[in-house]
Design a protein around this motif. Structure first.
Motif, mmCIF file in Angstrom:
data_model
loop_
_atom_site.group_PDB
_atom_site.id
_atom_site.type_symbol
_atom_site.label_atom_id
_atom_site.label_comp_id
_atom_site.label_asym_id
_atom_site.label_seq_id
_atom_site.Cartn_x
_atom_site.Cartn_y
_atom_site.Cartn_z
ATOM 1 N N LEU A 63 0.801 -1.234 0.000
ATOM 2 C CA LEU A 63 0.000 0.000 0.000
ATOM 3 C C LEU A 63 0.828 1.277 0.000
ATOM 4 C CD1 LEU A 63 -2.757 1.414 0.213
ATOM 5 C CD2 LEU A 63 -2.725 0.984 2.666
ATOM 6 N N ILE A 86 -4.003 -5.316 2.626
ATOM 7 C CA ILE A 86 -4.698 -6.031 3.698
ATOM 8 C C ILE A 86 -6.065 -5.408 3.948
ATOM 9 C CG2 ILE A 86 -4.648 -6.629 6.173
ATOM 10 C CD1 ILE A 86 -2.476 -8.027 4.466
ATOM 11 N N GLN A 87 -7.104 -6.232 3.899
ATOM 12 C CA GLN A 87 -8.454 -5.750 4.180
ATOM 13 C C GLN A 87 -8.926 -6.104 5.580
ATOM 14 O OE1 GLN A 87 -10.110 -3.715 2.058
ATOM 15 N NE2 GLN A 87 -8.186 -3.829 0.924
ATOM 16 N N THR A 88 -8.612 -7.312 6.006
ATOM 17 C CA THR A 88 -9.133 -7.715 7.305
ATOM 18 C C THR A 88 -8.377 -8.929 7.820
ATOM 19 O OG1 THR A 88 -11.247 -8.090 8.474
ATOM 20 C CG2 THR A 88 -10.979 -9.230 6.369
ATOM 21 N N TYR A 146 -12.270 -2.454 13.943
ATOM 22 C CA TYR A 146 -12.784 -1.706 12.795
ATOM 23 C C TYR A 146 -14.294 -1.886 12.629
ATOM 24 C CZ TYR A 146 -13.288 -0.747 7.721
ATOM 25 O OH TYR A 146 -13.685 -0.287 6.487
ATOM 26 N N HIS A 147 -14.758 -3.126 12.662
ATOM 27 C CA HIS A 147 -16.182 -3.352 12.385
ATOM 28 C C HIS A 147 -17.076 -2.846 13.506
ATOM 29 C CE1 HIS A 147 -14.544 -6.511 9.455
ATOM 30 N NE2 HIS A 147 -15.060 -5.536 8.742
ATOM 31 N N ASP A 180 -16.716 -9.083 3.257
ATOM 32 C CA ASP A 180 -16.349 -10.118 4.233
ATOM 33 C C ASP A 180 -17.462 -10.377 5.251
ATOM 34 O OD1 ASP A 180 -15.750 -8.192 6.600
ATOM 35 O OD2 ASP A 180 -14.513 -7.408 4.976
ATOM 36 N N ASP A 208 -17.881 0.661 3.638
ATOM 37 C CA ASP A 208 -16.791 -0.222 4.083
ATOM 38 C C ASP A 208 -16.001 -0.605 2.837
ATOM 39 O OD1 ASP A 208 -15.127 -1.980 5.326
ATOM 40 O OD2 ASP A 208 -16.638 -3.520 5.661
ATOM 41 N N SER A 209 -15.256 0.374 2.333
ATOM 42 C CA SER A 209 -14.620 0.218 1.028
ATOM 43 C C SER A 209 -13.159 -0.166 1.158
ATOM 44 C CB SER A 209 -14.703 1.551 0.277
ATOM 45 O OG SER A 209 -13.845 2.482 0.887
ATOM 46 N N ASP A 241 -9.268 1.047 -0.247
ATOM 47 C CA ASP A 241 -8.679 2.392 -0.370
ATOM 48 C C ASP A 241 -9.083 2.992 -1.716
ATOM 49 O OD1 ASP A 241 -6.511 2.771 1.965
ATOM 50 O OD2 ASP A 241 -6.676 0.672 1.411
ATOM 51 N N GLN A 260 -15.057 4.371 5.931
ATOM 52 C CA GLN A 260 -13.622 4.175 6.208
ATOM 53 C C GLN A 260 -12.859 5.204 5.382
ATOM 54 O OE1 GLN A 260 -10.556 3.250 5.086
ATOM 55 N NE2 GLN A 260 -10.910 2.653 2.965
ATOM 56 N N VAL A 292 -5.715 5.715 6.927
ATOM 57 C CA VAL A 292 -4.873 6.027 8.086
ATOM 58 C C VAL A 292 -4.296 7.424 7.878
ATOM 59 C CG1 VAL A 292 -2.795 5.352 9.335
ATOM 60 C CG2 VAL A 292 -4.381 3.594 8.512
ATOM 61 N N GLN A 341 -1.955 8.611 4.912
ATOM 62 C CA GLN A 341 -2.761 9.028 3.752
ATOM 63 C C GLN A 341 -3.443 10.369 4.052
ATOM 64 O OE1 GLN A 341 -4.580 5.181 4.491
ATOM 65 N NE2 GLN A 341 -4.440 4.654 2.327
ATOM 66 N N TYR A 387 -3.930 -1.930 9.963
ATOM 67 C CA TYR A 387 -3.953 -0.780 9.053
ATOM 68 C C TYR A 387 -2.828 0.124 9.547
ATOM 69 C CZ TYR A 387 -8.632 -2.593 7.996
ATOM 70 O OH TYR A 387 -9.697 -3.396 7.657
HETATM 71 N N1 AG3 Z 1 -11.628 -1.957 4.328
HETATM 72 C C1 AG3 Z 1 -10.702 -0.945 4.718
HETATM 73 C C2 AG3 Z 1 -9.285 -1.285 4.397
HETATM 74 C C3 AG3 Z 1 -8.404 -0.139 4.636
HETATM 75 C C4 AG3 Z 1 -7.013 -0.509 4.380
HETATM 76 N N2 AG3 Z 1 -6.306 0.687 4.259
HETATM 77 C C5 AG3 Z 1 -5.232 1.029 4.923
HETATM 78 N N3 AG3 Z 1 -4.589 0.148 5.631
HETATM 79 N N4 AG3 Z 1 -4.863 2.240 4.872
HETATM 80 C C6 AG3 Z 1 -11.659 -3.079 5.170
HETATM 81 C C7 AG3 Z 1 -12.719 -4.034 4.854
HETATM 82 C C8 AG3 Z 1 -13.112 -4.726 6.101
HETATM 83 N N5 AG3 Z 1 -14.467 -5.082 6.088
#
Ligand code: AG3
Length: 281
Positions: A9, A51-53, A61-62, A86, A156-157, A159, A189, A192, A196, A224
């Motif tokens: 990222l 990485i998403q989750t 986060y959730h 997810d 819940d997107s 980036d 969302q 960070v 960013q 994150y």
């Molecule tokens: N979606 C947010 C991911 C963000 C990752 N970005 C970052 N590390 N700056 C997560 C999906 C979880 N349901």
């Protein structure tokens, strides 16, 4: 020999996870999806190298993305989720007994299918809840064309790169506005902030002409990387964000919802922003 997954990222800075076993890896119609068992964070899901989750820290986060807007609202009956394939966010939203309908618009059917299979604790049965309605499609099309209105809309997107980019644009926010009931809340969302910083300033610049009350709340999610994550907040009423600690404590107490991160006190404190974030809005 150990195998590692390196996130791509940020330029010149990355995090790596030691892989125990790759469970799924393929290009879907929209993005590259990988789910693997890691040695330290349980199962991990990444899209296009980001990485998403992870099973170990997803609750932070959730819970925050669901419970801060839903408890601020007080009586959320209709909720719209954009993304979130997810299922972790849907799981938290459906914990609220007032929620009668949760519509989820996800662009990538494969993310839902593979997460149901390999990350079953994320959705924990939420996709089978009678109140859940899953739409496979692009979130911007849904908010631009739907004639339904919601009490809370959650984005819940990924980036703002690839399929997620459109969910950070003014036309998307205009669609969100037309799909919110009076007093409705939008939360999203927003990356960070330390890593960013443009996301905070750009989002604020695009949301503030449309909504009376725009701000951010924060939570630290270990995977994150780079510090606190921001969530954008927009509402046509300044009341919900100003909900007092007493009100939040009463709503949380009455709800009987079990959490591992969220507390009414964390909620109230999450809107306190450090100076470097305030300076970019
Ligand atoms: N979606 C947010 C991911 C963000 C990752 N970005 C970052 N590390 N700056 C997560 C999906 C979880 N349901």
């Amino acid at each position: 020999m150990s195998m590692w997954f390196d996130e791509t990222l940020h330029d010149g800075y990355h995090q790596g996870f030691q892989i125990k076993e790759v469970l799924f890896e393929n290009k879907t119609d929209h993005q590259h999806l990988v789910i693997f068992e890691s040695t330290t964070f349980g199962r991990v899901m990444a899209l296009d190298g980001i990485i998403q989750t992870t099973e170990r820290d997803e609750f932070i986060y959730h819970e925050m993305l669901a419970h801060v807007p839903l408890f601020s609202h007080g009586d959320p009956k209709d909720v719209l989720i954009i993304g979130g394939g997810d299922g972790g966010l849907l799981r938290e939203v459906l914990k609220h007994p007032q929620v009668k309908k949760a519509v989820q618009v996800e662009i990538d059917q494969a993310v839902i299918d593979m997460c149901r299979q390999y990350l079953p604790n994320h959705s924990a049965g939420a996709f089978d809840d009678k109140r859940a309605e899953i739409v496979i499609g692009d979130g911007i099309d849904y908010v631009t064309n739907s004639d339904r209105q919601f009490d809370v809309i959650l984005s819940d997107s990924t980036d703002p790169i690839g399929p997620g980019e459109v969910l950070f644009t003014s036309p998307f926010y205009q669609g969100v506005k037309r799909c919110l009931k009076p007093g409705g809340i939008f939360a999203a969302q927003n990356g960070v902030a330390f890593m960013q910083p443009d996301e905070v300033s750009t989002t604020y610049r695009r949301l503030s002409p449309l909504f009376e009350d725009c701000s951010f709340f924060t939570a630290a999610v270990p995977t994150y990387v780079g510090g606190i994550m921001t969530f954008a907040w927009a509402c046509n009423d300044s009341g919900p964000r100003a909900s007092s600690l007493e009100v939040l404590q009463r709503r949380f107490g009455q709800s009987d919802i079990d959490t591992r991160y969220y507390t009414p006190e964390v909620h109230a404190g999450a809107f306190a922003l450090p100076r470097y974030i305030l300076n970019s809005i």
